[in-house]
Design a protein around this motif. Structure first.
Motif, PDB file in Angstrom:
ATOM      1  N   PRO A  25      32.649 -34.973  37.525  1.00  8.93           N
ATOM      2  CA  PRO A  25      32.614 -33.870  38.474  1.00  8.93           C
ATOM      3  C   PRO A  25      34.024 -33.408  38.840  1.00  8.93           C
ATOM      4  O   PRO A  25      34.923 -34.214  39.012  1.00  8.93           O
ATOM      5  N   HIS A  26      34.203 -32.107  38.946  1.00 10.61           N
ATOM      6  CA  HIS A  26      35.488 -31.547  39.373  1.00 10.61           C
ATOM      7  C   HIS A  26      35.231 -30.247  40.130  1.00 10.61           C
ATOM      8  O   HIS A  26      34.456 -29.405  39.692  1.00 10.61           O
ATOM      9  N   THR A  72      29.678 -35.095  46.855  1.00  9.06           N
ATOM     10  CA  THR A  72      29.515 -33.664  47.103  1.00  9.06           C
ATOM     11  C   THR A  72      30.887 -32.989  46.993  1.00  9.06           C
ATOM     12  O   THR A  72      31.917 -33.649  46.937  1.00  9.06           O
ATOM     13  N   GLU A  73      30.868 -31.659  46.971  1.00  9.52           N
ATOM     14  CA  GLU A  73      32.087 -30.897  46.660  1.00  9.52           C
ATOM     15  C   GLU A  73      33.271 -31.166  47.587  1.00  9.52           C
ATOM     16  O   GLU A  73      34.419 -31.088  47.154  1.00  9.52           O
ATOM     17  N   ASN A  74      33.016 -31.504  48.844  1.00  5.31           N
ATOM     18  CA  ASN A  74      34.126 -31.727  49.762  1.00  5.31           C
ATOM     19  C   ASN A  74      34.948 -32.967  49.410  1.00  5.31           C
ATOM     20  O   ASN A  74      36.070 -33.121  49.885  1.00  5.31           O
ATOM     21  N   LEU A  75      34.420 -33.833  48.547  1.00  4.11           N
ATOM     22  CA  LEU A  75      35.139 -35.047  48.143  1.00  4.11           C
ATOM     23  C   LEU A  75      35.655 -34.996  46.704  1.00  4.11           C
ATOM     24  O   LEU A  75      36.212 -35.970  46.217  1.00  4.11           O
ATOM     25  N   LEU A  76      35.461 -33.877  46.035  1.00  6.90           N
ATOM     26  CA  LEU A  76      35.892 -33.748  44.635  1.00  6.90           C
ATOM     27  C   LEU A  76      37.378 -33.404  44.536  1.00  6.90           C
ATOM     28  O   LEU A  76      37.937 -32.781  45.437  1.00  6.90           O
ATOM     29  N   PRO A  77      38.012 -33.776  43.408  1.00 10.76           N
ATOM     30  CA  PRO A  77      39.420 -33.417  43.212  1.00 10.76           C
ATOM     31  C   PRO A  77      39.584 -31.904  43.120  1.00 10.76           C
ATOM     32  O   PRO A  77      38.732 -31.213  42.562  1.00 10.76           O
ATOM     33  N   LYS A  78      40.679 -31.406  43.664  1.00  9.23           N
ATOM     34  CA  LYS A  78      40.947 -29.966  43.691  1.00  9.23           C
ATOM     35  C   LYS A  78      42.069 -29.566  42.727  1.00  9.23           C
ATOM     36  O   LYS A  78      42.396 -28.396  42.607  1.00  9.23           O
ATOM     37  N   ASN A  79      42.661 -30.549  42.074  1.00  8.02           N
ATOM     38  CA  ASN A  79      43.707 -30.305  41.081  1.00  8.02           C
ATOM     39  C   ASN A  79      43.305 -30.981  39.774  1.00  8.02           C
ATOM     40  O   ASN A  79      42.615 -31.990  39.790  1.00  8.02           O
ATOM     41  N   ILE A  80      43.756 -30.415  38.666  1.00 11.12           N
ATOM     42  CA  ILE A  80      43.456 -30.994  37.358  1.00 11.12           C
ATOM     43  C   ILE A  80      44.690 -31.706  36.829  1.00 11.12           C
ATOM     44  O   ILE A  80      45.762 -31.097  36.689  1.00 11.12           O
ATOM     45  N   TYR A  81      44.520 -32.986  36.560  1.00  8.89           N
ATOM     46  CA  TYR A  81      45.563 -33.813  35.948  1.00  8.89           C
ATOM     47  C   TYR A  81      45.007 -34.386  34.651  1.00  8.89           C
ATOM     48  O   TYR A  81      43.807 -34.282  34.364  1.00  8.89           O
ATOM     49  N   LYS A  82      45.862 -35.026  33.872  1.00 12.18           N
ATOM     50  CA  LYS A  82      45.434 -35.626  32.597  1.00 12.18           C
ATOM     51  C   LYS A  82      44.228 -36.535  32.776  1.00 12.18           C
ATOM     52  O   LYS A  82      43.338 -36.560  31.942  1.00 12.18           O
ATOM     53  N   LYS A  83      44.161 -37.284  33.860  1.00 13.71           N
ATOM     54  CA  LYS A  83      43.065 -38.237  34.078  1.00 13.71           C
ATOM     55  C   LYS A  83      41.707 -37.550  34.246  1.00 13.71           C
ATOM     56  O   LYS A  83      40.672 -38.191  34.137  1.00 13.71           O
ATOM     57  N   PHE A 130      24.396 -31.622  42.970  1.00  7.70           N
ATOM     58  CA  PHE A 130      25.175 -32.713  43.573  1.00  7.70           C
ATOM     59  C   PHE A 130      26.299 -32.164  44.441  1.00  7.70           C
ATOM     60  O   PHE A 130      26.760 -32.820  45.364  1.00  7.70           O
ATOM     61  N   LEU A 131      26.749 -30.941  44.154  1.00  2.98           N
ATOM     62  CA  LEU A 131      27.847 -30.342  44.914  1.00  2.98           C
ATOM     63  C   LEU A 131      27.478 -30.076  46.370  1.00  2.98           C
ATOM     64  O   LEU A 131      28.279 -30.298  47.262  1.00  2.98           O
ATOM     65  N   LYS A 132      26.286 -29.585  46.571  1.00  4.97           N
ATOM     66  CA  LYS A 132      25.868 -29.139  47.903  1.00  4.97           C
ATOM     67  C   LYS A 132      24.999 -30.146  48.644  1.00  4.97           C
ATOM     68  O   LYS A 132      24.927 -30.108  49.866  1.00  4.97           O
ATOM     69  N   SER A 133      24.291 -30.999  47.926  1.00  8.21           N
ATOM     70  CA  SER A 133      23.340 -31.924  48.551  1.00  8.21           C
ATOM     71  C   SER A 133      23.677 -33.360  48.192  1.00  8.21           C
ATOM     72  O   SER A 133      23.863 -33.675  47.017  1.00  8.21           O
ATOM     73  N   ASN A 134      23.709 -34.227  49.194  1.00  8.19           N
ATOM     74  CA  ASN A 134      23.967 -35.635  48.893  1.00  8.19           C
ATOM     75  C   ASN A 134      22.741 -36.244  48.217  1.00  8.19           C
ATOM     76  O   ASN A 134      21.660 -35.649  48.188  1.00  8.19           O
ATOM     77  N   ILE A 135      22.901 -37.418  47.675  1.00  6.99           N
ATOM     78  CA  ILE A 135      21.847 -38.033  46.871  1.00  6.99           C
ATOM     79  C   ILE A 135      20.570 -38.276  47.667  1.00  6.99           C
ATOM     80  O   ILE A 135      19.470 -38.123  47.145  1.00  6.99           O
TER      81      ILE A 135
END
Length: 172
Positions: A146-147, A84-95, A54-59
């Motif tokens: 996903p993160h 895909t990875e370009n839209l994933l969060p880049k920081n980790i928070y409690k949520k 899912f990171l590299k290829s769209n559905i």
């Protein structure tokens, strides 16, 4: 005859597919080294990837491959439409965690993942140290998929194990 695959391996064929696999392999000729890319709980299914992740290829691209291999993917990434990875969060928070933690603990987890995904860290450690550190971080992770940081760490573990396998073979 219609060619739909690139390999025939009856043992590996027993492992089911997910667009977010928990397992990876390093193939060298006729040898296959398999390893978990994150903690796999007792009774949990081991999952490989037949298409792009899912990171590299769209559905849509993944579904095209699934159709060619004659199956409909029912993994969590497809069911929930993970980006895909370009839209994933880049920081980790409690949520982003699987359990309730303090802001302080979330920051420590964020720093741990960011530490191992930095190019400067990757170039400064040998493959065995990298594999050990990444395995520990991923095995104890409470970050929900996903993160981006988790995905990058899994990819780095795969590369470190590939490098270790290459080093081992060159010493023979």
């Amino acid at each position: 005859v219609v060619r739909i695959g690139v390999a025939l391996n009856p043992s590996l064929a027993l492992i089911n597919h997910s667009c977010d696999p928990n397992y990876a392999r390093v193939v060298r000729g006729r040898e296959v080294l398999a390893f978990a890319t994150r903690k796999i709980l007792e009774g949990e299914e081991i999952l490989d990837v037949y298409s792009g992740t899912f990171l590299k290829s769209n559905i849509e691209c993944r579904q095209e491959v699934h159709t060619r291999y004659n199956f409909a993917c029912q993994c969590q990434a497809c069911q929930e439409g993970w980006p895909t990875e370009n839209l994933l969060p880049k920081n980790i928070y409690k949520k982003h965690t699987k359990k309730e933690i303090s802001d302080n603990v979330a920051k420590k987890i964020d720093n741990s993942f960011k530490g191992v995904t930095k190019t400067s860290w990757q170039g400064g450690v040998d493959s065995l140290t990298a594999a050990s550190k990444l395995t520990n971080i991923l095995a104890t992770s409470v970050v929900r998929q996903p993160h981006w940081l988790v995905a990058q760490s899994e990819d780095l573990l795969h590369r470190a194990l590939w490098d270790l396998r290459s080093e081992e073979r060159s010493c023979r």
